[in-house]
Design a protein around this motif. Structure first.
Motif, PDB file in Angstrom:
ATOM      1  N   GLU A  25       0.839  -1.194   0.000  1.00 45.41           N
ATOM      2  CA  GLU A  25       0.000   0.000   0.000  1.00 45.41           C
ATOM      3  C   GLU A  25       0.880   1.252   0.000  1.00 45.41           C
ATOM      4  O   GLU A  25       2.057   1.201   0.351  1.00 45.41           O
ATOM      5  CB  GLU A  25      -0.916   0.013   1.212  1.00 45.41           C
ATOM      6  CG  GLU A  25      -0.177  -0.076   2.534  1.00 45.41           C
ATOM      7  CD  GLU A  25      -1.141  -0.171   3.692  1.00 45.41           C
ATOM      8  OE1 GLU A  25      -1.149   0.782   4.498  1.00 45.41           O
ATOM      9  OE2 GLU A  25      -1.879  -1.158   3.776  1.00 45.41           O
ATOM     10  N   ASP A  26       0.283   2.331  -0.381  1.00 48.12           N
ATOM     11  CA  ASP A  26       0.948   3.628  -0.405  1.00 48.12           C
ATOM     12  C   ASP A  26       0.524   4.400   0.828  1.00 48.12           C
ATOM     13  O   ASP A  26      -0.634   4.809   0.952  1.00 48.12           O
ATOM     14  CB  ASP A  26       0.562   4.389  -1.675  1.00 48.12           C
ATOM     15  CG  ASP A  26       1.226   5.754  -1.741  1.00 48.12           C
ATOM     16  OD1 ASP A  26       2.213   5.961  -1.013  1.00 48.12           O
ATOM     17  OD2 ASP A  26       0.739   6.597  -2.502  1.00 48.12           O
ATOM     18  N   GLU A  27       1.462   4.567   1.777  1.00 46.23           N
ATOM     19  CA  GLU A  27       1.155   5.255   3.025  1.00 46.23           C
ATOM     20  C   GLU A  27      -0.063   4.646   3.728  1.00 46.23           C
ATOM     21  O   GLU A  27      -0.910   5.338   4.272  1.00 46.23           O
ATOM     22  CB  GLU A  27       0.949   6.761   2.780  1.00 46.23           C
ATOM     23  CG  GLU A  27       2.221   7.512   2.438  1.00 46.23           C
ATOM     24  CD  GLU A  27       3.220   7.467   3.557  1.00 46.23           C
ATOM     25  OE1 GLU A  27       4.394   7.199   3.257  1.00 46.23           O
ATOM     26  OE2 GLU A  27       2.838   7.693   4.716  1.00 46.23           O
ATOM     27  N   GLU A  29      -2.834   3.288   2.664  1.00 48.54           N
ATOM     28  CA  GLU A  29      -4.171   3.649   2.189  1.00 48.54           C
ATOM     29  C   GLU A  29      -5.138   2.470   2.245  1.00 48.54           C
ATOM     30  O   GLU A  29      -6.345   2.650   2.358  1.00 48.54           O
ATOM     31  CB  GLU A  29      -4.101   4.188   0.757  1.00 48.54           C
ATOM     32  CG  GLU A  29      -3.613   3.156  -0.269  1.00 48.54           C
ATOM     33  CD  GLU A  29      -3.585   3.708  -1.679  1.00 48.54           C
ATOM     34  OE1 GLU A  29      -4.656   3.767  -2.283  1.00 48.54           O
ATOM     35  OE2 GLU A  29      -2.491   4.097  -2.129  1.00 48.54           O
ATOM     36  N   ASN A  30      -4.626   1.244   2.157  1.00 52.03           N
ATOM     37  CA  ASN A  30      -5.486   0.068   2.228  1.00 52.03           C
ATOM     38  C   ASN A  30      -5.575  -0.524   3.633  1.00 52.03           C
ATOM     39  O   ASN A  30      -6.292  -1.494   3.855  1.00 52.03           O
ATOM     40  CB  ASN A  30      -4.988  -1.016   1.273  1.00 52.03           C
ATOM     41  CG  ASN A  30      -5.152  -0.627  -0.177  1.00 52.03           C
ATOM     42  OD1 ASN A  30      -6.133   0.013  -0.536  1.00 52.03           O
ATOM     43  ND2 ASN A  30      -4.191  -1.008  -1.005  1.00 52.03           N
ATOM     44  N   GLN A 202      -9.079   8.234  10.745  1.00 54.45           N
ATOM     45  CA  GLN A 202      -7.809   7.603  10.389  1.00 54.45           C
ATOM     46  C   GLN A 202      -6.599   8.370  10.897  1.00 54.45           C
ATOM     47  O   GLN A 202      -5.467   7.902  10.780  1.00 54.45           O
ATOM     48  CB  GLN A 202      -7.741   7.410   8.869  1.00 54.45           C
ATOM     49  CG  GLN A 202      -8.817   6.452   8.369  1.00 54.45           C
ATOM     50  CD  GLN A 202      -8.683   6.129   6.897  1.00 54.45           C
ATOM     51  OE1 GLN A 202      -7.604   5.854   6.404  1.00 54.45           O
ATOM     52  NE2 GLN A 202      -9.806   6.161   6.184  1.00 54.45           N
TER      53      GLN A 202
END
Length: 339
Positions: A25-27, A29-30, A202
């Protein structure tokens, strides 16, 4: 995304492979949608509101040393509400001089969210659990139910409190006593920052805590530590891949569920503890054999998943555990017997 989650869930729960899996994932995100498939916030639970009169009675009983043979301990002695529901001791002292319990006292916080009680799961709920230590000679040391009932019937305060909670027709019974303690314990379920995260905020977790959550999921810890309590829902063998005592350096080998069932297949089975407030409830494991949380995490990785967690992964996971910390109101912690 749905396809990814399905594949990930199958690989963790049914693949039973030992290598750690990566969440790409990117940072992160998932991470959030993945986390919400394994964990639920307390606010999502349909919990019945306990009766206020039963809760008030239960709190008095929880703090009352008259629930022990010689009047030396109360429920709060081993499950101190000022220290997150534990006494932070390896084994708790009993009522009789020189006696100690045989297993580590788990936290009473969030215990009502667990499917079973005691390390061997022998009690179904907190109401049934409440009666066990009272009649245990190594703990509260009450000889039998009637001894305690007779004692409380002589106390005018309890005549009034039991009557309010259970009616006027001989309300002081052992069953009502354990029911009231359970009602009080069902109020000890404070929410944490992790709950806020699961509810959609989040930003409630720091970057390192998210990294630790990611490592926790990817390493397969969620196989046992999932749901609203992050555990407490099943019995599991402690030491799936290795003998646990060789890593915990336990002084004695506890056979766990085997002592009750006498089934060879259930040797070393214990209830999976919930992880809420885990950074506050040392020492760890059924015998309190490990005092350091980092060490406990590393041991669990090796014993239960057969993986060698790196120091960085352990540090991140422990950081994530910090987001599970939550406390009850100060007023609830105060004994009703103190001014």
């Amino acid at each position: 995304m749905k396809k990814y989650l399905i594949i990930f869930g199958i690989s963790v729960f049914f693949g039973c492979k030992n290598e750690k899996k990566e969440i790409i994932e990117d940072e992160y995100e998932n991470l959030y949608p993945t986390a919400t498939t394994f964990f639920q916030p307390i606010s999502s639970l349909d919990l019945e509101e306990p009766d206020a009169n039963k809760v008030a009675l239960g709190k008095h009983l929880f703090f009352d040393t008259r629930l022990s043979g010689e009047g030396n301990i109360s429920c709060n002695s081993c499950h101190n509400l000022n220290t997150f529901g534990v006494d932070n001791m390896r084994f708790s002292p009993g009522d009789a001089p020189g006696t100690v319990g045989g297993r580590n006292s788990p936290t009473v916080f969030h215990a009502s969210l667990h499917k079973m009680q005691f390390w061997d799961g022998r009690a179904e709920d907190v109401e049934e659990q409440a009666g066990g230590p009272i009649l245990n000679p190594l703990e509260h040391n009450i000889k039998d139910e009637q001894q305690l009932v007779n004692r409380l019937k002589e106390v005018e305060m309890y005549q009034e409190l039991f009557s309010k909670a259970y009616g006027d027709d001989d309300p002081i019974t052992f069953s009502n006593l354990t029911n009231a303690i359970g009602a009080f314990e069902r109020t000890l379920i404070p929410g944490s920052r992790f709950d806020k995260y699961l509810e959609g905020d989040q930003e409630a977790l720091s970057k390192q805590e998210k990294k630790g959550l990611n490592a926790f999921i990817a390493s397969g810890c969620i196989t046992c530590h999932s749901g609203p309590a992050l555990g407490g829902q099943m019995l599991q063998k402690f030491g799936l891949f290795h003998d646990y005592w060789k890593f915990t350096e336990s002084e004695e080998v506890d056979l766990g569920l085997f002592d009750i069932s006498e089934r060879e297949s259930e040797k070393y089975f214990f209830k999976v503890p919930g992880l809420r407030n885990v950074v506050k409830t040392a020492p760890y494991f059924h015998d309190g054999s490990v005092a350091d949380l980092d060490t406990a995490v590393k041991i669990m990785g090796k014993l239960q998943r057969n993986v060698d967690l790196t120091d960085e992964e352990v540090e991140d996971i422990v950081a994530f555990f910090g987001s599970l910390t939550s406390d009850i109101p100060e007023e609830v912690k105060k004994s009703p017997f103190k001014s």
